[in-house]
Write a protein that holds these residues in place. Structure first.
Motif, PDB file in Angstrom:
ATOM      1  N   ASP A  45      34.714  19.312 -43.242  1.00 17.20           N
ATOM      2  CA  ASP A  45      35.445  19.172 -41.979  1.00 17.20           C
ATOM      3  C   ASP A  45      36.959  19.200 -42.190  1.00 17.20           C
ATOM      4  O   ASP A  45      37.688  19.774 -41.393  1.00 17.20           O
ATOM      5  N   ASP A  46      37.411  18.549 -43.250  1.00 14.50           N
ATOM      6  CA  ASP A  46      38.849  18.404 -43.472  1.00 14.50           C
ATOM      7  C   ASP A  46      39.481  19.555 -44.249  1.00 14.50           C
ATOM      8  O   ASP A  46      40.651  19.857 -44.050  1.00 14.50           O
ATOM      9  N   TYR A  47      38.715  20.177 -45.143  1.00 14.73           N
ATOM     10  CA  TYR A  47      39.301  21.183 -46.028  1.00 14.73           C
ATOM     11  C   TYR A  47      38.601  22.534 -46.004  1.00 14.73           C
ATOM     12  O   TYR A  47      39.117  23.500 -46.569  1.00 14.73           O
ATOM     13  N   GLY A  48      37.420  22.604 -45.422  1.00 15.80           N
ATOM     14  CA  GLY A  48      36.670  23.855 -45.457  1.00 15.80           C
ATOM     15  C   GLY A  48      36.344  24.219 -46.897  1.00 15.80           C
ATOM     16  O   GLY A  48      35.911  23.388 -47.674  1.00 15.80           O
ATOM     17  N   ALA A  49      36.585  25.456 -47.245  1.00 18.33           N
ATOM     18  CA  ALA A  49      36.318  25.928 -48.608  1.00 18.33           C
ATOM     19  C   ALA A  49      37.522  25.727 -49.530  1.00 18.33           C
ATOM     20  O   ALA A  49      37.446  26.027 -50.710  1.00 18.33           O
ATOM     21  N   ASP A  50      38.634  25.223 -48.977  1.00 21.80           N
ATOM     22  CA  ASP A  50      39.867  25.060 -49.750  1.00 21.80           C
ATOM     23  C   ASP A  50      40.061  23.617 -50.197  1.00 21.80           C
ATOM     24  O   ASP A  50      41.049  22.970 -49.847  1.00 21.80           O
ATOM     25  N   LEU A  51      39.134  23.115 -50.974  1.00 24.17           N
ATOM     26  CA  LEU A  51      39.203  21.747 -51.470  1.00 24.17           C
ATOM     27  C   LEU A  51      40.365  21.620 -52.447  1.00 24.17           C
ATOM     28  O   LEU A  51      40.511  22.445 -53.353  1.00 24.17           O
TER      29      LEU A  51
END
Length: 98
Positions: A45-51
């Motif tokens: 929810d917060d970062y999508g695939a861009d952790l």
């Protein structure tokens, strides 16, 4: 599903075969949930695939810890995550409970 790949986990623990893929996938899922609980966030929810990299590193540290201690007896040794795990996640904590 974790933003950290199985290939990343295998590289972290030094595994080149596919024999432990199911085990490592389970460790990835557990480490991701543990990290999400620690920071009080849902990563997708917060970062999508861009952790962020520090979160990925913390997840990989946890996977490596679980893998290297998978046969350890519960004698109290090796029961703590490595130093640095919490430090890597601390900046991403959500104290508001949102």
């Amino acid at each position: 599903m974790s933003a950290v790949s199985l290939a990343d986990a295998k590289k972290e623990v030094g595994v080149r075969h596919d024999e432990h893929d199911t085990l490592l996938t389970g460790y990835l899922e557990a480490a991701t949930v543990h990290a999400q609980n620690h920071v009080n966030r849902i990563f997708a929810d917060d970062y999508g695939a861009d952790l962020p990299s520090p979160i990925c590193i913390a997840i990989l540290m946890h996977v490596a810890f679980l893998y290297r201690n998978r046969g350890a007896a519960s004698d109290g040794k090796n029961s703590e995550l490595p130093n640095g795990y919490k430090m890597l996640l601390e900046a991403y904590r959500n104290f508001l409970g949102a």
